[in-house]
Design a protein around this motif. Structure first.
Motif, mmCIF file in Angstrom:
data_model
loop_
_atom_site.group_PDB
_atom_site.id
_atom_site.type_symbol
_atom_site.label_atom_id
_atom_site.label_comp_id
_atom_site.label_asym_id
_atom_site.label_seq_id
_atom_site.Cartn_x
_atom_site.Cartn_y
_atom_site.Cartn_z
ATOM 1 N N ASP A 127 0.824 -1.222 0.000
ATOM 2 C CA ASP A 127 0.000 0.000 0.000
ATOM 3 C C ASP A 127 0.857 1.271 0.000
ATOM 4 N N HIS A 128 2.147 1.113 0.113
ATOM 5 C CA HIS A 128 3.004 2.301 0.035
ATOM 6 C C HIS A 128 4.321 1.945 -0.640
ATOM 7 N N LEU A 129 4.891 2.925 -1.286
ATOM 8 C CA LEU A 129 6.204 2.755 -1.921
ATOM 9 C C LEU A 129 7.041 3.949 -1.489
ATOM 10 N N ASP A 130 7.948 3.701 -0.537
ATOM 11 C CA ASP A 130 8.707 4.824 0.019
ATOM 12 C C ASP A 130 10.165 4.445 0.228
ATOM 13 N N SER A 131 10.874 5.303 0.976
ATOM 14 C CA SER A 131 12.313 5.072 1.201
ATOM 15 C C SER A 131 12.573 3.734 1.878
ATOM 16 N N GLY A 132 11.547 3.223 2.583
ATOM 17 C CA GLY A 132 11.731 1.979 3.328
ATOM 18 C C GLY A 132 11.653 0.735 2.460
ATOM 19 N N ASN A 133 10.968 0.753 1.336
ATOM 20 C CA ASN A 133 10.757 -0.501 0.592
ATOM 21 C C ASN A 133 11.023 -0.384 -0.911
ATOM 22 N N TYR A 134 11.562 0.726 -1.357
ATOM 23 C CA TYR A 134 11.697 0.882 -2.815
ATOM 24 C C TYR A 134 12.719 -0.066 -3.431
ATOM 25 N N THR A 135 13.758 -0.436 -2.658
ATOM 26 C CA THR A 135 14.764 -1.348 -3.237
ATOM 27 C C THR A 135 14.147 -2.729 -3.464
ATOM 28 N N ALA A 136 13.276 -3.156 -2.522
ATOM 29 C CA ALA A 136 12.601 -4.458 -2.687
ATOM 30 C C ALA A 136 11.697 -4.404 -3.911
ATOM 31 N N PHE A 137 11.021 -3.255 -4.094
ATOM 32 C CA PHE A 137 10.143 -3.097 -5.263
ATOM 33 C C PHE A 137 10.940 -3.247 -6.557
ATOM 34 N N ILE A 177 -1.060 -0.517 -10.035
ATOM 35 C CA ILE A 177 -0.669 0.031 -8.717
ATOM 36 C C ILE A 177 -1.903 0.442 -7.902
ATOM 37 N N GLN A 178 -3.001 -0.238 -8.154
ATOM 38 C CA GLN A 178 -4.245 0.113 -7.467
ATOM 39 C C GLN A 178 -4.135 0.026 -5.945
ATOM 40 N N SER A 179 -3.257 -0.866 -5.493
ATOM 41 C CA SER A 179 -3.124 -1.042 -4.030
ATOM 42 C C SER A 179 -2.329 0.090 -3.380
ATOM 43 N N LEU A 180 -1.582 0.809 -4.187
ATOM 44 C CA LEU A 180 -0.700 1.848 -3.626
ATOM 45 C C LEU A 180 -1.507 3.064 -3.172
ATOM 46 N N LYS A 181 -1.357 3.395 -1.891
ATOM 47 C CA LYS A 181 -2.051 4.587 -1.376
ATOM 48 C C LYS A 181 -1.059 5.719 -1.099
ATOM 49 N N PHE A 182 0.206 5.369 -1.195
ATOM 50 C CA PHE A 182 1.211 6.409 -0.907
ATOM 51 C C PHE A 182 2.508 6.102 -1.643
ATOM 52 N N GLY A 230 -4.505 2.025 -12.639
ATOM 53 C CA GLY A 230 -5.082 2.066 -11.287
ATOM 54 C C GLY A 230 -4.414 3.050 -10.350
ATOM 55 N N VAL A 231 -4.134 4.259 -10.836
ATOM 56 C CA VAL A 231 -3.497 5.263 -9.970
ATOM 57 C C VAL A 231 -4.528 5.827 -8.992
#
Lengths: 110, 618
Positions: free
Chosen positions: A17-27, A45-50, A77-78
């Motif tokens: 639900d989020h793509l940020d500094s904490g998980n972008y490398t895994a993405f 990316i419908q699940s992404l809320k942030f 799905g933005v």
């Protein structure tokens, strides 16, 4: 993230639900693994809320990698908060965006 | 005596000699004697030539005398005539010297080695002193008794020094004539040494410089008058007593003019009972021109306020609009005058305890924060008024708490110079403010100027010293806000976003503006990420505080680490798929203002403000 194939189009569906500094490398590594050598990719990316600036950078990174091997990316799905960021940085100038995966696949097929 | 004259005399002597020897001509012998003696006796530095001439003349005379014994008396008479010619020539030289000394403005003189006695004075002395050289020399009294009493001690000291050091004397002083009138004299004297190098006397010239000195004195008086006018302009037009009746604040202001006025100004203005607007500025340059530009700028700001107020009719104009309006009217004038001014426009809201400000290249604001007992400097990012036609001035916001103290100051304070210690500097100023934060602002600015006066000592201030202090009144526990400390890791980002959303809904329960909420959440996320990435020494976590001031929400994060530039970032080029650099751009775009400040111990604070548009419940 899971993957589907439709003809030669690979559809990657994010499950975070989020793509940020904490998980972008895994993405990035998940994306590269699941996209494989596909030339035509749809990312749902419908699940992404942030998404933050680091998440945005990782999307640009996979887009660049795809482009370098002759591929392309369409996003489906933005959600509203994510759209706010994408608009702010003018991302739609370089990535086609569609309300649904179906719309994105159809755009590839036409 | 030229070579040609010598040659003529020699030829004349040879012709006379030839006639005396060849024809025993008596008059020829006499002519030989006159010409030869004249040539040998005339003033000439070349001794070898004179010796040669004397030998030739003596030889010719001896031969002539042998040939013409009767010529001996004529030769003696001619020799006497020749000596007479030489003496007349000497007298001629003295005459020429007298003509020179009589006709030049400077007076020549010779003084004793200790300068006390006049040994010789040319006639021009009479024109200056109205006393002859012999009057001065023969009176027995020291000639320096004719010097004006106010200059005498200085002159005597200068003479003593010159005599002791055996150095030239170069002084200006007044002399009193016998009729009690005064003349200014410029004297230059140089030591004359004997063969052993000892100073035997001093020779020099004196010139009457009364006209020039009078012109200089008139100029100095005119400058004093200019200073006095400048000081009056500054006091009446540029400075004023602050309105200290604004609820929520105590204000103290003080300005000490430097030796030359340099156009510091301030102005207090209240649009409504709870707010006070403070304009504090400093014009480039000094003197009346700077004071006039300051007065003009101040009135332009007043006009801008009135124009905007009449134009809107509903709300009071924002500080940034006032600055932009004034800039619009001033910029061409300032560019034309090749001048500029630095300033701060501040609005203090006593009801919401909020500071809004626009900086135009001014010295940093000093903020003492009561809650952390720390002193911070807030540097602006705009350029001075008059620099750029198209400068887009931005407004910034900072929440204040009871007990906080704000100091605006001119660079005359930090640049006040002590000969040994150098400039007063920002560090000393911050220490001073921290030590005196409990004083009433009027006492604080007074103490500050006293500290500065002691610091600079007798040298005085080179620039105006202007300070305005504002203290937020009320009780320390009154501030509304929530603080949560997050570990300095990216894993905390989710919790941070949750905290921000929770605080927004708590402060504005009826807010129905999801985009506004998303903006604040994203901006807070970006600031936190940046701190985690660039900060250092934050093992104890990063305190994040959210508070509301009226219809504006403030988010504050404090952290340790190097100084970081939080404003003025360009938008990365998305077309080039640049992967980094979006964070700062996003923060700037989503926040109304981002204020960064730093304390002396290396701690940093970032404030983000966002106008919500509706008053909070807190």
């Amino acid at each position: 993230m899971h993957v589907e194939r439709k003809d030669d189009i690979r559809i990657l569906t994010l499950e975070i639900d989020h793509l940020d500094s904490g998980n972008y490398t895994a993405f990035k590594s998940d994306f590269e693994e699941l996209a494989g050598d596909a030339k035509r990719v749809v990312m749902d990316i419908q699940s992404l809320k942030f998404v933050d600036s680091a998440g945005l950078g990782s999307i640009l990174s996979v887009l660049r990698a795809l482009g370098e091997r002759g591929g392309s990316l369409k996003i489906a799905g933005v959600t509203r908060p994510v759209e706010q960021l994408f608009t702010l940085v003018r991302l739609p100038r370089i990535i086609d965006m569609y309300p649904t995966v179906h719309d994105a696949v159809r755009a590839y097929q036409q | 005596m030229g070579v040609t004259t010598y040659a003529l005399l020699l030829a004349f002597a040879a012709y006379g000699g030839f006639r005396a020897i060849a024809y025993s001509d008596v008059s020829g012998a006499a002519e030989l004697a006159v010409a030869g003696l004249a040539a040998t006796l005339l003033e000439r530095d070349d001794r070898r030539m004179k010796a040669a001439l004397a030998l030739v003349t003596a030889g010719l005379l001896a031969v002539a005398a042998a040939r013409v014994p009767s010529s001996i008396p004529a030769v003696i008479a001619a020799s006497v005539l020749a000596f007479g010619f030489r003496e007349r020539t000497r007298e001629g030289n003295s005459e020429a010297l007298r003509e020179v000394t009589d006709n030049v403005r400077e007076a020549f003189f010779i003084l004793s080695a200790d300068f006390s006695t006049v040994l010789y004075a040319s006639p021009a002395f009479v024109g200056i002193w109205h006393r002859t050289g012999s009057d001065l020399g023969s009176s027995g009294a020291d000639w320096r008794s004719t010097i004006h009493p106010l200059d005498r001690a200085r002159m005597e000291y200068a003479c003593e020094q010159a005599a002791a050091d055996e150095e030239p004397l170069d002084e200006e002083f007044r002399v009193i004539r016998p009729d009690e009138t005064e003349r200014w004299v410029w004297v230059r004297a140089f030591p004359i040494r004997d063969a052993d190098g000892a100073v035997r006397r001093n020779a020099g010239i004196a010139e009457d410089v009364t006209s020039r000195k009078e012109a200089e004195i008139e100029l100095a008086i005119a400058r004093d008058q200019e200073m006095s006018i400048g000081a009056r302009i500054q006091k009446r037009l540029l400075l004023e007593e602050p309105d200290i009746s604004t609820p929520g604040f105590e204000i103290g202001a003080l300005s000490l003019p430097s030796q030359r006025i340099d156009g510091d100004f301030y102005n207090f203005f209240s649009f409504e009972p709870n707010t006070v607007d403070l304009l504090i500025g400093d014009v480039m340059g000094k003197g009346i021109p700077a004071a006039l530009v300051g007065a003009g700028a101040k009135s332009t700001f007043l006009k801008a306020k009135v124009n905007l107020l009449l134009g809107s009719r509903s709300s009071i104009p924002k500080p940034v609009d006032i600055v932009r309006e004034a800039h619009h009217h001033l910029v061409e004038e300032l560019i034309g005058l090749e001048n500029f001014l630095t300033l701060h426009y501040l609005r203090l809201d006593g009801r919401t305890r909020e500071l809004q400000f626009v900086d135009c290249g001014n010295t940093p604001l000093v903020l003492y924060r009561s809650r952390t007992d720390s002193c911070w400097t807030i540097k602006g990012s705009n350029v001075p008024l008059g620099f750029l036609r198209n400068e887009q001035y931005e407004q910034f916001g900072v929440p204040l708490d009871p007990g906080d103290l704000l100091l605006c100051y001119s660079d005359g304070i930090t640049e006040a110079e002590n000969p040994d210690e150098g400039p007063f500097g920002e560090d000393r100023l911050l220490h001073f403010v921290r030590a005196h934060h409990g004083s009433a602002p009027v006492d604080l600015v007074q103490s500050l100027t006293e500290v500065l006066q002691t610091y600079v000592g007798g040298a005085g201030f080179r620039d105006d010293v202007t300070a305005v202090a504002v203290r937020v009144t009320g009780f320390a526990g009154e501030s509304a806000g929530s603080t949560h400390t997050f570990a300095a890791t990216f894993a905390e980002l989710g919790s941070l976003r949750g905290f921000v959303r929770h605080e927004i809904s708590r402060a504005y329960p009826s807010l129905s503006a999801p985009e506004l909420e998303d903006s604040l959440v994203l901006a807070a996320n970006e600031i936190f990420s940046n701190i985690v990435e660039h900060g250092a020494g934050n093992a104890e976590g990063i305190p994040v505080e959210i508070s509301t001031r009226g219809d504006t929400m403030y988010l504050q994060m404090q952290y340790n680490g190097e100084e970081f530039d939080w404003v003025g970032h360009r938008n990365p080029e998305i077309e080039k798929m640049e992967e980094r650099g979006y964070g700062m751009y996003i923060i700037e775009q989503l926040a109304d203002s981002v204020v960064y400040c730093r304390d002396q111990r290396g701690a940093n604070v970032v404030w983000l403000s966002k106008k919500i548009g509706v008053p909070s419940l807190q």
